[in-house]
Design an enzyme around this catalytic site. Structure first.
Site, PDB file in Angstrom:
ATOM      1  N   HIS A  51      28.942  31.449  45.830  1.00 12.68           N
ATOM      2  CA  HIS A  51      27.972  32.506  45.560  1.00 12.68           C
ATOM      3  C   HIS A  51      26.873  32.057  44.591  1.00 12.68           C
ATOM      4  CE1 HIS A  51      30.695  33.536  42.037  1.00 12.68           C
ATOM      5  NE2 HIS A  51      29.511  33.641  41.457  1.00 12.68           N
ATOM      6  N   ASP A  74      35.071  30.885  48.294  1.00 14.15           N
ATOM      7  CA  ASP A  74      33.974  30.937  47.324  1.00 14.15           C
ATOM      8  C   ASP A  74      33.831  29.622  46.555  1.00 14.15           C
ATOM      9  OD1 ASP A  74      31.787  31.888  45.997  1.00 14.15           O
ATOM     10  OD2 ASP A  74      32.863  33.314  44.736  1.00 14.15           O
ATOM     11  N   SER A  99      30.055  31.196  36.358  1.00 10.35           N
ATOM     12  CA  SER A  99      30.618  31.007  37.691  1.00 10.35           C
ATOM     13  C   SER A  99      30.569  29.541  38.105  1.00 10.35           C
ATOM     14  CB  SER A  99      29.842  31.843  38.713  1.00 10.35           C
ATOM     15  OG  SER A  99      30.084  33.213  38.530  1.00 10.35           O
TER      16      SER A  99
END
Length: 475
Positions: free
Chosen positions: A92, A122, A199
């Site tokens: 993402h 992901d 992230s």
């Protein structure tokens, strides 16, 4: 005589007190070098900051009624997994972006390009071209993580590069649903502060080893963050760095990541007859320890040790067989699975186009067998793309990645698994099990009985109406 002894005793006492004072000062200095400080110093060079840009939708509120796209920036973190510039991050972070820039610990800015990704897990691999080798992050294991164990995170928190936060492991095995399209299973929960920009960055133990990849936070909460366990992540990284996928070369090894105490070992399950691995002399039960000097702990290390190595290059392989060290020589691209590999300069995925030099009758038999098995198993009727169709596909970005091609779905059997999962005639099959499906040889490799026996589901990617769609077929 006795006064001299008294003076000597006093002198020794003074020296002893002085030594205690010096030791106390040194101890005070050493107290600052906590396990956390040492762990951060050990691993921080292997963490990179990621900045992205893309065009937003047109600004329909332009005051002069001339809508113009706006540039939208994003941020994330990455972990160096290979010294040649391969970096793992969250999918993402780089999804549908136009530009990726990586900042190293020393401040160097490098352009990055996407290599491969797994949307469901992901995770994604990007690559930078660094003038010098990058330090590879030490990998730990997540299966022995302890509840309340002290951990820390390094990341690009809110754009503040290389921010370090610490906490504990708050829970193990969390399932988290983000929205209708994205959910996670078996996550580590941590109280180390995780913020937007973290992230893709590492969650580490006090040995400076990655035990997780930070992926999500609980909106509105404090110190509730989540990370993908590194054992799960490394299995995905192995697929994303596959030489079959990226270089079009099959090595012929099927192996398992085996954990012994808190260490991983790569143990070979099967070797494809006639493959490069078979010619090398690798056997079932072998534990591979090093390839061209790279320590092999799991399938991800095995794949990266062979990745991007020129065809014909000979590599030193060290292994344990029945507890005894054995040295072998592996020839890249050797064996009956060797191919003539040509670089596709239009592809930012580093995937190569392949052609097979085989007698006509052998090629026809393989083609028939591969497509028949695909139809029997999934109900898909496939055909090769024409050169023009392939050229049109590789010139199109799909989810931030350029593909090297695919196969045309010319029919879907009624009531088949493919039909039940929404695949239609006219779709283009981009991949199965995260491997690109460019030709019949790819199908043959993907649908080997030894591989299918270990699968409960088979992931697929198709191209339809300018978009890449993904799903899973139950086997």
């Amino acid at each position: 005589m006795y006064p001299n002894r008294q003076r000597l005793g006093a002198f020794l006492l003074i020296c002893f007190i002085h030594s205690l004072t010096v030791s106390a000062v040194n101890a005070s200095d050493d107290a600052r070098q906590t396990p956390l400080v040492k762990a951060v110093q050990k691993c921080q060079e292997s963490v990179v900051n990621i900045h992205t840009e893309k065009n937003s939708k047109e600004d329909t509120e332009s005051r002069f009624f001339t809508p113009k796209p706006r540039r939208v920036t994003g941020m994330g973190t990455g972990i160096v997994v290979d010294e040649r510039g391969y970096i793992v991050t969250n999918y993402h972070v780089i999804h549908d972006v136009d530009q990726i820039t990586v900042t190293l610990r020393n401040g160097d800015l490098l352009d990055a390009s996407p290599v491969s990704f797994d949307r469901k897990q992901d995770l994604a691999i990007i690559r930078v071209k660094s003038p010098k080798p990058l330090p590879v992050m030490d990998m730990g294991v997540s299966s022995d993580v302890m509840l309340a164990e002290q951990v820390f995170a390094i990341g690009n928190a809110f754009g503040y590069e290389h921010t370090v936060t610490d906490g504990i492991v708050s829970a193990i095995g969390r399932d988290v649903e983000v929205d209708e399209t994205q959910s996670y299973e078996n996550l580590l929960q941590t109280s180390a502060a995780i913020n937007p920009g973290n992230s893709g960055g590492p969650l580490l133990n006090l040995n400076g080893e990655v035990i997780g990849i930070n992926v999500a936070i609980r909106a509105g909460a404090q110190r509730i963050g989540f990370a993908i366990p590194i054992d799960d992540a490394r299995r995905t990284v192995a697929r994303l760095l596959s030489t079959e996928r990226l270089n079009g070369l099959s090595h012929g090894v099927f192996a398992t990541d085996v954990q012994v105490n808190n260490e991983k070992r790569l143990v070979i399950d099967t070797v494809t007859p006639g493959s490069a691995a078979a010619i090398c002399g690798l056997q079932k039960g072998d534990t591979v320890t090093t390839v061209r000097g790279i320590n092999i702990a799991d399938n991800a290390d095995w794949e990266r040790s062979l990745l991007d190595i020129p065809v014909g290059r000979k590599l030193d392989v060290e292994l344990l067989r029945d507890g005894q060290p054995v040295s072998l020589t592996f020839t890249v691209g050797g064996g009956t699975n060797s191919r003539n590999v040509a670089s596709n300069s239009n592809s930012s995925t580093a995937v190569k186009t392949v052609s097979t030099a085989r007698p006509a009758n052998t090629s026809t038999a393989r083609t028939t067998s591969a497509r028949q098995k695909t139809r029997q198993l999934l109900g898909l009727q496939l055909a090769l793309l024409t050169p023009n169709e392939t050229a049109a596909l590789v010139s199109t970005y799909i989810g931030g990645v350029k593909y090297s091609g695919g196969m045309k779905i010319v029919g879907v059997d009624r009531g088949s698994k493919a039909e039940r999962h929404g695949i239609r005639k006219g779709d283009l099959l981009l991949g199965l099990d995260r491997f690109e499906t460019l030709n019949d040889r790819n199908l043959t490799y993907i649908l080997q009985d030894s591989r299918l026996a270990k699968m409960k589901t088979l992931e697929f990617q198709i191209f339809r109406d300018g978009k890449a769609l993904e799903g899973q077929i139950d086997l």
